[in-house]
Design an enzyme around this catalytic site. Sequence first.
Site, PDB file in Angstrom:
ATOM      1  N   GLU A  29       9.979   4.836  15.457  1.00  0.00           N
ATOM      2  CA  GLU A  29       9.586   3.528  15.996  1.00  0.00           C
ATOM      3  C   GLU A  29      10.532   3.069  17.114  1.00  0.00           C
ATOM      4  O   GLU A  29      10.140   2.266  17.961  1.00  0.00           O
ATOM      5  CB  GLU A  29       9.573   2.478  14.876  1.00  0.00           C
ATOM      6  CG  GLU A  29       8.487   2.723  13.829  1.00  0.00           C
ATOM      7  CD  GLU A  29       8.667   1.897  12.562  1.00  0.00           C
ATOM      8  OE1 GLU A  29       7.657   1.552  11.942  1.00  0.00           O
ATOM      9  OE2 GLU A  29       9.826   1.611  12.171  1.00  0.00           O
ATOM     10  N   ASP A  58      -2.647   1.491  11.181  1.00  0.00           N
ATOM     11  CA  ASP A  58      -3.760   1.721  10.240  1.00  0.00           C
ATOM     12  C   ASP A  58      -4.430   0.394   9.909  1.00  0.00           C
ATOM     13  O   ASP A  58      -3.820  -0.663  10.011  1.00  0.00           O
ATOM     14  CB  ASP A  58      -3.250   2.402   8.967  1.00  0.00           C
ATOM     15  CG  ASP A  58      -2.094   1.656   8.336  1.00  0.00           C
ATOM     16  OD1 ASP A  58      -0.947   1.860   8.764  1.00  0.00           O
ATOM     17  OD2 ASP A  58      -2.341   0.825   7.432  1.00  0.00           O
TER      18      ASP A  58
HETATM   19  N1  ADE Z   1       3.465   0.364   7.993  1.00  0.00           N
HETATM   20  C1  ADE Z   1       2.450   0.874   8.687  1.00  0.00           C
HETATM   21  N2  ADE Z   1       1.279   0.726   8.032  1.00  0.00           N
HETATM   22  C2  ADE Z   1       1.572   0.092   6.859  1.00  0.00           C
HETATM   23  C3  ADE Z   1       0.801  -0.336   5.742  1.00  0.00           C
HETATM   24  N3  ADE Z   1      -0.499  -0.160   5.697  1.00  0.00           N
HETATM   25  N4  ADE Z   1       1.458  -0.935   4.734  1.00  0.00           N
HETATM   26  C4  ADE Z   1       2.785  -1.119   4.786  1.00  0.00           C
HETATM   27  N5  ADE Z   1       3.560  -0.726   5.786  1.00  0.00           N
HETATM   28  C5  ADE Z   1       2.964  -0.129   6.829  1.00  0.00           C
END
Ligand code: ADE
Length: 237
Positions: A14, A199
Site C-alpha cells: 500500500e 473489493d
Molecule cells: N481491506 C481491504 N478489503 C477489506 C475488507 N473487505 N475488509 C477488511 N479490510 C479490508
Amino acid sequence: MMNNICYVVAMRAEAEPFIKKYGIKEVEDFFAPLPCQLYEGMVNGMKLSVVLNGQQHGSDLVGCEAASIATMAAIQKLNPDLIINSGTCGAFLANGAGIADVYIGNRAMFHDRRVPGDDAWSTQSIGNYPVWEGSKQLAEDLGFKTGKVTTGSSLDMQPCDLKMIQENGGELKDMEGAAVGFVCSLFGKPVLYVKSVTDLCDSGAETFEEFSRNLGKACEALKNANERIIEHLSAQR
Ligand code: ADE
C-alpha cells in the site's frame, strides 16, 4: 499549518508506490524493538514520514493491535502535525462504490466489538472517532468521495458485522482505521483517512480473491491520490 505529516500504513504494497515516488529512505531500527519501519524525507519543504506496521511471521502486520502501536510510536517519536492512515478497504456496491475508488474518511467506527450493557459501553466499543477538520474541504477541493471508515479484525464479513455497519452508517471496511483513530483521539492528534477500494463487500465475490486481484490497481490509485493530497497540503503552507 502542516510542516510534518506522517502516514501510518499496514501493508508494504500500500505504501511502496509513494515511497518510491518520493524517494524517501528507511531509517533503520528507529522503532526497535517494535517491528514498525520508518521512511523519511522532505517534500516541498514539508517533512514526510511513512510508518509501516512491519512484519511478524513473515507477513505484513495488519489489524488493530499493530496499527495502534505504530500510531502511538509514530506520535510519540515524531510528533507529526497530521497522521494520515492510508490503505485499502472493502466498500459497498449499494453505496455506489467501485474498485479503485479513493475515499476520504469522515469518521471511524468499529463493527465487530459487541459489548452488552448501557449506552456508555456501546458508545465506547463502537468508537465513532472524529477526523481532521480539514478532511471535508480537502475531499471537495480534490474531488474525492467521502465515507465512514468501519474497522474490524477480519477480512470477511459476518452477518452481525453487516448489521452493525448498517446500523451505524459504515461504508469503508478496513482492519486499522478506527484503531488509528482511537490512538489519535487519546493524543488529540488530527487524522486524515485515505482509502482505496479493493473489493465490494456486497458483490457476492470471495473477498480474499477479489482483494488480491485488485490490490495492485487500488494501490496505484492510492499513490495517485496521495500525490495530490501531499501537493495540496504543501501548497497550503
Ligand atoms: N481491506 C481491504 N478489503 C477489506 C475488507 N473487505 N475488509 C477488511 N479490510 C479490508
